[in-house]
Scaffold this active site. Structure first.
Site, PDB file in Angstrom:
ATOM      1  NE  ARG A 185     -20.730  37.724 -31.687  1.00  0.00           N
ATOM      2  CZ  ARG A 185     -19.967  38.020 -30.627  1.00  0.00           C
ATOM      3  NH1 ARG A 185     -20.426  38.760 -29.638  1.00  0.00           N
ATOM      4  NH2 ARG A 185     -18.714  37.594 -30.567  1.00  0.00           N
ATOM      5  CG  HIS A 235     -20.138  44.310 -29.272  1.00  0.00           C
ATOM      6  ND1 HIS A 235     -20.365  43.542 -30.381  1.00  0.00           N
ATOM      7  CD2 HIS A 235     -19.560  43.466 -28.361  1.00  0.00           C
ATOM      8  CE1 HIS A 235     -19.950  42.306 -30.160  1.00  0.00           C
ATOM      9  NE2 HIS A 235     -19.454  42.233 -28.945  1.00  0.00           N
TER      10      HIS A 235
END
Ligand code: NDP
Ligand code: OXD
Length: 315
Positions: free
Chosen positions: A230, A278
């Site tokens: 993250r 991502h």
């Protein structure tokens, strides 16, 4: 009834269709359609507003559409309803190949070779490193961290791990545990791979102080960072400063505090940064909807749910 409540980025229509195929005897709705929220018993969620959960008074289980459940945090806490997260063989394979790709790219001087190619320069790198020359530290030694560690070890890298709790039996890699052993872990590491969940304990962990503790000379010049967990775990301005000062030799970043990464963010063009969108470990829709269907059937026959996030820990 089931509700797919997910941001457009992951295609809620396709999730609804796949879930209908996996559970043909159920009603499956998605956000934007007209349905009675009190009839929602199972929620398939990715980036749902926590406040919305109050509308679903009959909710029994939330299925996160990713391994991470931080998108369900409200002020750092998970909802008071069981949250099942994704644990999936395809995810393990995809995350592992991403990490192998990036560690091998560092090992084989990808940046220097590419830069030479753009100048049409026939320049052999000064050294040819081998996997055993580098120690890869896996920060977060859970489902994905241990899968990556197995593949890295099999490729010949030395591997060390860091987790919150000790493991029994002891794992094959040297495992450092908790804040008190973080310093020794960082001393060993040439390439740092981040596979931690985002929680109140890990938010902003990789800051200037952390990077100073990591600083050292390594076969790559300086340590390299790979964050595929993250974005909020690293402090972007501190990572940039460490790259510019030479404390870090390279950063591979798959995740960012703001996603999509805005076009004017300097990371896009930084010569020592590899940006990916991502994409390290995409959720496999077919396999995950089948697993959700299995869990729902088992739950309704009185069996315990598996792969539950721990509400006290937030992951
Ligand atoms: P797990 O829960 O299986 O593993 C998490 C690991 O982190 C565990 O080893 C845990 O320790 C450790 N940990 C958690 N908090 C701390 C802490 N405060 N200090 C030290 N160690 C800590 O998660 P997964 O491996 O399944 O996934 C990891 C993360 O990867 C996800 O949360 C998600 O954010 C990210 N991810 C990113 C993807 C992408 O495409 N970029 C795709 C999939 C996941 P312990 O073992 O003691 O509990
Ligand atoms: C996940 C992700 O958490 O894709 O699974 O980020």
């Amino acid at each position: 009834m089931l509700l797919v409540s997910a941001s457009e980025a992951i295609n809620p229509r396709a999730w609804q269709k796949a879930m209908r195929q996996a559970l043909p005897d159920r009603e499956v709705w998605r956000d934007g359609q007209s349905f009675d929220p009190t009839r929602v018993t199972y929620l398939l969620a990715w980036n749902v507003l926590a406040a919305r959960l109050r509308d679903f008074s009959g909710l029994r289980v939330i299925f996160s559409l990713g391994a991470g459940v931080d998108h369900l945090h409200d002020a750092g806490r998970l909802p008071d309803i069981p949250v099942v997260r994704v644990v999936d063989a395809h995810l393990k394979t995809d995350m592992t190949t991403y990490i192998l790709w990036r560690t091998l790219a560092l090992l084989r001087s990808e940046v220097a070779l590419r830069e030479a190619q753009l100048r049409c320069a026939w320049e052999e790198p000064d050294t040819c490193l081998r996997p055993q020359d580098l120690c890869v530290g896996v920060l977060g030694y859970g489902v994905l961290g241990t899968a990556a560690a197995d593949a890295l070890r099999a490729t010949g890298f030395e591997v060390v791990g860091w987790s919150r709790t000790a493991k029994n039996p002891a794992p094959r890699d040297r495992l450092y545990v908790g804040d008190q052993e973080l310093g020794s872990f960082l001393d060993a590491v040439d390439i740092l791979v981040v596979l931690l969940p985002l929680t109140s304990a890990t938010r902003g962990l990789i800051d200037a102080r952390f990077l100073d503790r990591l600083a050292k000379e390594t076969p790559l010049g300086a340590p390299a960072l790979i964050n595929c967990a993250r974005g909020e775990i690293h402090v972007e301005s501190d990572v940039m400063a460490a790259l510019d000062s030479g404390t870090l030799s390279h950063a591979t970043l798959d995740v960012f505090s703001t996603e999509p990464l805005p076009p004017d963010n300097p990371l896009w063009r930084h010569p020592k940064v590899c940006v990916t969108p991502h994409a390290a470990g995409p959720t496999d829709r077919r396999s995950v909807t089948q697993s959700i269907a299995r869990q729902i059937r088992a739950f309704e026959s009185g069996e315990a749910l598996t792969n539950l996030a721990d509400p006290r820990l937030g992951y």
